[in-house]
Design a protein around this motif. Sequence first.
Motif, PDB file in Angstrom:
ATOM      1  N   GLY A 314      91.847   5.953   8.775  1.00  0.00           N
ATOM      2  CA  GLY A 314      92.955   6.160   9.626  1.00  0.00           C
ATOM      3  C   GLY A 314      92.712   5.159  10.884  1.00  0.00           C
ATOM      4  O   GLY A 314      93.238   5.467  12.120  1.00  0.00           O
ATOM      5  N   GLY A 315      92.143   3.795  10.540  1.00  0.00           N
ATOM      6  CA  GLY A 315      91.791   3.079  11.692  1.00  0.00           C
ATOM      7  C   GLY A 315      90.744   3.129  12.399  1.00  0.00           C
ATOM      8  O   GLY A 315      90.477   2.281  13.207  1.00  0.00           O
ATOM      9  N   ARG A 316      89.977   4.346  12.275  1.00  0.00           N
ATOM     10  CA  ARG A 316      88.761   4.568  13.059  1.00  0.00           C
ATOM     11  C   ARG A 316      87.539   4.377  12.028  1.00  0.00           C
ATOM     12  O   ARG A 316      87.368   5.019  10.974  1.00  0.00           O
ATOM     13  N   ARG A 317      86.463   3.673  12.638  1.00  0.00           N
ATOM     14  CA  ARG A 317      85.304   3.455  11.914  1.00  0.00           C
ATOM     15  C   ARG A 317      84.621   4.614  11.695  1.00  0.00           C
ATOM     16  O   ARG A 317      84.383   5.268  12.842  1.00  0.00           O
ATOM     17  N   VAL A 318      84.267   4.815  10.550  1.00  0.00           N
ATOM     18  CA  VAL A 318      83.400   5.951  10.292  1.00  0.00           C
ATOM     19  C   VAL A 318      81.891   5.575   9.567  1.00  0.00           C
ATOM     20  O   VAL A 318      81.889   4.460   9.084  1.00  0.00           O
ATOM     21  N   ARG A 319      80.897   6.408   9.493  1.00  0.00           N
ATOM     22  CA  ARG A 319      79.531   6.286   9.156  1.00  0.00           C
ATOM     23  C   ARG A 319      79.720   7.100   7.811  1.00  0.00           C
ATOM     24  O   ARG A 319      79.669   8.454   8.235  1.00  0.00           O
ATOM     25  N   ILE A 320      79.482   6.947   6.794  1.00  0.00           N
ATOM     26  CA  ILE A 320      79.331   7.830   5.525  1.00  0.00           C
ATOM     27  C   ILE A 320      77.711   7.667   5.048  1.00  0.00           C
ATOM     28  O   ILE A 320      77.605   6.684   4.087  1.00  0.00           O
ATOM     29  N   PRO A 321      76.834   8.617   5.584  1.00  0.00           N
ATOM     30  CA  PRO A 321      75.603   8.236   4.951  1.00  0.00           C
ATOM     31  C   PRO A 321      75.172   8.878   3.392  1.00  0.00           C
ATOM     32  O   PRO A 321      74.462   8.468   2.959  1.00  0.00           O
ATOM     33  N   ASN A 322      76.170   9.714   2.958  1.00  0.00           N
ATOM     34  CA  ASN A 322      75.893  10.353   1.761  1.00  0.00           C
ATOM     35  C   ASN A 322      77.132  10.922   1.082  1.00  0.00           C
ATOM     36  O   ASN A 322      78.232  11.089   1.969  1.00  0.00           O
ATOM     37  N   PRO A 323      77.253  11.252  -0.125  1.00  0.00           N
ATOM     38  CA  PRO A 323      78.406  11.747  -0.820  1.00  0.00           C
ATOM     39  C   PRO A 323      79.026  13.156   0.146  1.00  0.00           C
ATOM     40  O   PRO A 323      80.164  13.603   0.032  1.00  0.00           O
ATOM     41  N   ALA A 324      78.013  14.017   0.612  1.00  0.00           N
ATOM     42  CA  ALA A 324      78.199  15.234   1.343  1.00  0.00           C
ATOM     43  C   ALA A 324      79.146  14.941   2.572  1.00  0.00           C
ATOM     44  O   ALA A 324      80.326  15.604   2.926  1.00  0.00           O
ATOM     45  N   ALA A 325      78.977  13.980   3.219  1.00  0.00           N
ATOM     46  CA  ALA A 325      79.459  13.459   4.317  1.00  0.00           C
ATOM     47  C   ALA A 325      80.954  13.025   4.152  1.00  0.00           C
ATOM     48  O   ALA A 325      81.928  13.101   4.904  1.00  0.00           O
ATOM     49  N   ALA A 326      80.984  12.262   2.818  1.00  0.00           N
ATOM     50  CA  ALA A 326      82.256  11.821   2.494  1.00  0.00           C
ATOM     51  C   ALA A 326      83.281  13.121   2.133  1.00  0.00           C
ATOM     52  O   ALA A 326      84.510  12.903   2.661  1.00  0.00           O
ATOM     53  N   ALA A 327      82.776  13.914   1.550  1.00  0.00           N
ATOM     54  CA  ALA A 327      83.681  15.102   1.038  1.00  0.00           C
ATOM     55  C   ALA A 327      84.153  15.867   2.589  1.00  0.00           C
ATOM     56  O   ALA A 327      85.164  16.307   2.447  1.00  0.00           O
ATOM     57  N   LYS A 328      83.369  15.936   3.388  1.00  0.00           N
ATOM     58  CA  LYS A 328      83.804  16.384   4.628  1.00  0.00           C
ATOM     59  C   LYS A 328      84.903  15.717   5.591  1.00  0.00           C
ATOM     60  O   LYS A 328      85.510  16.141   6.176  1.00  0.00           O
ATOM     61  N   LEU A 329      84.714  14.231   5.031  1.00  0.00           N
ATOM     62  CA  LEU A 329      85.608  13.542   5.630  1.00  0.00           C
ATOM     63  C   LEU A 329      87.204  13.627   4.759  1.00  0.00           C
ATOM     64  O   LEU A 329      88.013  12.751   5.136  1.00  0.00           O
ATOM     65  N   GLY A 330      86.935  14.152   3.778  1.00  0.00           N
ATOM     66  CA  GLY A 330      88.339  14.254   2.886  1.00  0.00           C
ATOM     67  C   GLY A 330      88.223  13.338   1.791  1.00  0.00           C
ATOM     68  O   GLY A 330      89.483  12.968   1.328  1.00  0.00           O
ATOM     69  N   ILE A 331      87.116  12.458   1.401  1.00  0.00           N
ATOM     70  CA  ILE A 331      87.046  11.735   0.386  1.00  0.00           C
ATOM     71  C   ILE A 331      86.228  12.590  -0.698  1.00  0.00           C
ATOM     72  O   ILE A 331      84.980  12.618  -0.795  1.00  0.00           O
ATOM     73  N   CYS A 332      86.913  12.518  -2.106  1.00  0.00           N
ATOM     74  CA  CYS A 332      86.371  13.121  -2.939  1.00  0.00           C
ATOM     75  C   CYS A 332      86.045  12.243  -4.356  1.00  0.00           C
ATOM     76  O   CYS A 332      87.093  11.369  -4.385  1.00  0.00           O
ATOM     77  N   TYR A 333      84.974  12.185  -4.870  1.00  0.00           N
ATOM     78  CA  TYR A 333      84.631  11.241  -5.733  1.00  0.00           C
ATOM     79  C   TYR A 333      84.438  11.826  -7.049  1.00  0.00           C
ATOM     80  O   TYR A 333      83.291  12.670  -7.374  1.00  0.00           O
ATOM     81  N   LEU A 334      84.977  11.535  -8.446  1.00  0.00           N
ATOM     82  CA  LEU A 334      84.865  12.024  -9.684  1.00  0.00           C
ATOM     83  C   LEU A 334      84.157  10.847 -10.368  1.00  0.00           C
ATOM     84  O   LEU A 334      84.472   9.910 -10.527  1.00  0.00           O
ATOM     85  N   SER A 335      82.633  11.273 -10.470  1.00  0.00           N
ATOM     86  CA  SER A 335      81.893  10.218 -11.129  1.00  0.00           C
ATOM     87  C   SER A 335      82.126   9.936 -12.552  1.00  0.00           C
ATOM     88  O   SER A 335      82.634  10.655 -13.535  1.00  0.00           O
ATOM     89  N   GLU A 336      81.959   8.825 -12.931  1.00  0.00           N
ATOM     90  CA  GLU A 336      82.010   8.513 -14.592  1.00  0.00           C
ATOM     91  C   GLU A 336      80.909   8.952 -15.287  1.00  0.00           C
ATOM     92  O   GLU A 336      81.075   9.288 -16.576  1.00  0.00           O
ATOM     93  N   ASP A 337      79.705   9.358 -14.779  1.00  0.00           N
ATOM     94  CA  ASP A 337      78.601  10.026 -15.539  1.00  0.00           C
ATOM     95  C   ASP A 337      78.709  11.501 -15.291  1.00  0.00           C
ATOM     96  O   ASP A 337      78.280  12.147 -14.328  1.00  0.00           O
ATOM     97  N   ARG A 338      79.847  12.130 -15.994  1.00  0.00           N
ATOM     98  CA  ARG A 338      79.794  13.679 -15.907  1.00  0.00           C
ATOM     99  C   ARG A 338      78.787  14.303 -16.221  1.00  0.00           C
ATOM    100  O   ARG A 338      78.473  15.333 -15.321  1.00  0.00           O
ATOM    101  N   LYS A 339      78.004  14.057 -17.085  1.00  0.00           N
ATOM    102  CA  LYS A 339      76.670  14.813 -17.412  1.00  0.00           C
ATOM    103  C   LYS A 339      75.586  14.907 -16.150  1.00  0.00           C
ATOM    104  O   LYS A 339      75.209  16.181 -15.825  1.00  0.00           O
ATOM    105  N   GLN A 340      75.524  13.962 -15.580  1.00  0.00           N
ATOM    106  CA  GLN A 340      74.405  13.733 -14.611  1.00  0.00           C
ATOM    107  C   GLN A 340      74.880  14.147 -13.268  1.00  0.00           C
ATOM    108  O   GLN A 340      74.198  14.884 -12.305  1.00  0.00           O
ATOM    109  N   LEU A 341      76.227  13.573 -12.832  1.00  0.00           N
ATOM    110  CA  LEU A 341      76.538  13.711 -11.484  1.00  0.00           C
ATOM    111  C   LEU A 341      77.914  14.228 -11.242  1.00  0.00           C
ATOM    112  O   LEU A 341      78.237  14.649 -10.126  1.00  0.00           O
ATOM    113  N   GLY A 342      78.596  14.717 -12.173  1.00  0.00           N
ATOM    114  CA  GLY A 342      80.021  15.461 -12.352  1.00  0.00           C
ATOM    115  C   GLY A 342      79.915  16.951 -12.371  1.00  0.00           C
ATOM    116  O   GLY A 342      80.892  17.620 -11.366  1.00  0.00           O
TER     117      GLY A 342
END
Length: 503
Positions: A314-342
């Motif tokens: 939204g025009g504001r610089r953010v720091r995303i140190p890990n996937p958990a922080a990304a999820a808190k910011l509303g960014i969800c990631y579906l990994s291609e490696d379902r077995k290990q990371l999904g």
Amino acid sequence: MSTPLLDIRGAGKSFPGVRALSDVDLDLYPGEVLGLVGENGAGKSTLMKLLSGVYTPDTGEFRIDGRPVRIGSTTEAERLGIAIIHQEFNLVDDLTVAQNIYLGREPRVGPFINERRLNADAAALLDRLGLALDPKAVVGRLTVAAQQMVEIAKALNQDARILIMDEPTAALNDEEVEILHGLIRRFVTPATGVIYISHRMPELKAITQRITVIRDGEKIGTVPTATTEMPEVIRMMVGRELDAVSEAPAYQGSGEVVLEVRNLTTKSTLKGIGFGLRRGEILGLAGLMGAGRTETARAIIGADPLTSGEILLGGRRVRIPNPAAAAKLGICYLSEDRKQLGVLTGQSVRDNIALPSLRRLSRFGFTDEGRIDAAARESVSTLRIRTPSITQILEKLSGGNQQKVAIAKWLVKDCDIFIFDEPTRGIDVGAKAEIYALLRQLSCEGKSIIVISSELPEVLLLSHRIAVLSEGRLTGILDAAEATQDSIMELATRYTESMGIVA
């Protein structure tokens, strides 16, 4: 017709609460590539696991070259000349490419492994197969597509007569699929045969001679590939007509940029990646293996550290140190490696779906079991997840249904930005249409989506715009109206070492 290389009669297998196979017949002739298709959960992988000794059949007879055989273990299957490339990889992440290929059959000098000969033999094999892999590379550090190539090399090195390929191209792009098909054609002789499981209809048309269809654990029929249209095969698979999926719709959003990345650079792959994602937009990421598609997604969510660059929401610089922080910011990631990371395969469907949203599904600091059950049941219904119940352990489901659960957990999370990396990997044609409709619905609701796919037709079908990467660089962004497979491939191969991006 000659005696079948493989003849299966009356195969049956049940698990607690599930009848996976019921009286299934299958035959494979010498020199043949036989397609095996069916919806997720139809029983394809179960049948192949019976053949490869992973499971023991409840009923059925198995013959090779007309002789009855008993396949009681994977070792016995290998002795009979049966090799399988599973949909879920069977690799040791901490070992090298060469060590994985020759695992259990390493060249030795006395009690010691001859590493020099091991690497030399692997290099010769990879060169013969036309696979651009470093024998000394650690498998766990490779992309999913590269790991698939290691699985293929491993199987082809076992002197197999019957080769089973379970979704072998799920993580491969068109160029890599052509390499694989070349390997299959060289493998097939009057003494060998291939069973080829795939949801990709054009591949079945290109590589198989016959196609056997399984639905709900039963054989529906076998048809000749050359004289059968693929819509008929699809009707046999799903038992109904599928709604046609139209071409990519025009962008209808506000144009507001919700996510912007500038000069994303990582130590190993990315070199100054920059683009914007608009509200309600589906942005495709395309490129060849190693181009940096997955690495871009991982950099955005903080899974891979940046050496330079910035991310703005939204025009504001953010720091995303890990996937958990990304999820808190509303960014969800579906990994291609379902077995290990999904997903957590040892946990239930219900728990996997609820895990990222436990805070939202709680009241007064305690999990609300009723809300969790309701969310899980709604997801199972919406995505048509085949499971006896929401309490079923995930590893008991087919790979495609596990993929649906991985998608479902982020839909329940209700993020603003979704990054889907190979979202239809291992999913049948009926489920693909449902996933496509779901992504378009999310877009219409104002959600912003990045889709990474090795299938160019899928990228073209879904995306409003397509960002193309080559060797860690962004080489261009195409609007859906102007994009073609040729124009994408031109951008995907544009980079040169000395000049960078060339016009």
